[in-house]
Enzyme design. Structure first.
Site, PDB file in Angstrom:
ATOM      1  N   GLN A 198       0.768  -1.334   0.203  1.00 38.13           N
ATOM      2  CA  GLN A 198       0.197   0.310   0.173  1.00 38.13           C
ATOM      3  C   GLN A 198       1.093   1.120  -0.019  1.00 38.13           C
ATOM      4  O   GLN A 198       1.231   1.965   1.003  1.00 38.13           O
ATOM      5  CB  GLN A 198      -0.683   0.255   1.181  1.00 38.13           C
ATOM      6  CG  GLN A 198      -2.174   1.203   1.165  1.00 38.13           C
ATOM      7  CD  GLN A 198      -3.021   0.828   2.009  1.00 38.13           C
ATOM      8  OE1 GLN A 198      -2.637   0.037   3.026  1.00 38.13           O
ATOM      9  NE2 GLN A 198      -4.028   1.790   1.933  1.00 38.13           N
ATOM     10  N   PHE A 199       1.521   1.220  -0.967  1.00 38.59           N
ATOM     11  CA  PHE A 199       2.175   2.813  -1.531  1.00 38.59           C
ATOM     12  C   PHE A 199       1.654   4.339  -0.859  1.00 38.59           C
ATOM     13  O   PHE A 199       1.901   4.690  -0.125  1.00 38.59           O
ATOM     14  CB  PHE A 199       2.779   2.814  -2.744  1.00 38.59           C
ATOM     15  CG  PHE A 199       1.386   4.379  -3.482  1.00 38.59           C
ATOM     16  CD1 PHE A 199       1.599   4.589  -4.029  1.00 38.59           C
ATOM     17  CD2 PHE A 199       0.694   2.698  -4.540  1.00 38.59           C
ATOM     18  CE1 PHE A 199       0.568   6.275  -4.530  1.00 38.59           C
ATOM     19  CE2 PHE A 199      -0.352   4.773  -5.390  1.00 38.59           C
ATOM     20  CZ  PHE A 199      -0.239   5.688  -5.322  1.00 38.59           C
ATOM     21  N   THR A 200      -0.005   3.966  -0.475  1.00 36.09           N
ATOM     22  CA  THR A 200      -0.925   5.389  -0.052  1.00 36.09           C
ATOM     23  C   THR A 200      -0.657   5.379   1.039  1.00 36.09           C
ATOM     24  O   THR A 200      -0.460   6.669   1.849  1.00 36.09           O
ATOM     25  CB  THR A 200      -2.054   5.792  -0.339  1.00 36.09           C
ATOM     26  OG1 THR A 200      -2.402   4.048   0.427  1.00 36.09           O
ATOM     27  CG2 THR A 200      -2.255   5.377  -1.903  1.00 36.09           C
TER      28      THR A 200
END
Length: 145
Positions: A78-80
């Site tokens: 989850q790069f966010t």
């Protein structure tokens, strides 16, 4: 590396309607490699997560780890988690590792959890995933190494 760790009674991740990873009791781990992270960051995070004492013991205290309970981990990229929200209304993600390095460290982290003795299921890096979970507690912990 950054991780949001949730104690769950069950969790699953779907891609295009098909289940690609699911677990019963254990941890859902949303993970993000940051720019400048190395394998050492993933090693530290994996060791800490495997031994994190957030499961109840017989006295109803959070005193048992994933290793103690035999629970599994569902690891989802989850790069966010790299979101910078300090200015404006649209988050920036420039502090996240580039996709190639992010995927390598995500896979390395999952492998290091397995090396700790944890059963690991995974999402699919870079895919549009639908994650479902039953948060147990709820217990949700932010970690960064």
């Amino acid at each position: 590396m950054r991780a949001l760790v949730q104690r769950v009674s069950e969790a699953a991740v779907r891609v295009d309607g098909a289940v690609v990873g699911e677990i019963g009791a254990g941890l859902l781990i949303l993970v993000c490699a940051m720019d400048g992270d190395a394998e050492a960051n993933a090693d530290t995070l994996a060791a800490k997560v495997a031994k994190l004492r957030i499961f109840k013991d017989d006295a109803d205290k959070m005193n048992r780890s994933l290793l103690d309970t035999g629970g599994a981990a569902l690891v989802v990229s989850q790069f966010t988690l790299a979101a910078d929200t300090r200015s404006g209304n649209r988050p920036g993600f420039s502090t996240a590792a580039r996709p190639g390095e992010g995927e390598r460290l995500y896979e390395y982290f999952a492998d290091q959890l397995r090396a700790q003795g944890v059963e690991v299921a995974q999402g699919r890096f870079g895919a549009d995933m639908k994650v479902s979970l039953v948060n147990d507690g709820p217990v949700t912990i932010w970690m960064e190494f």
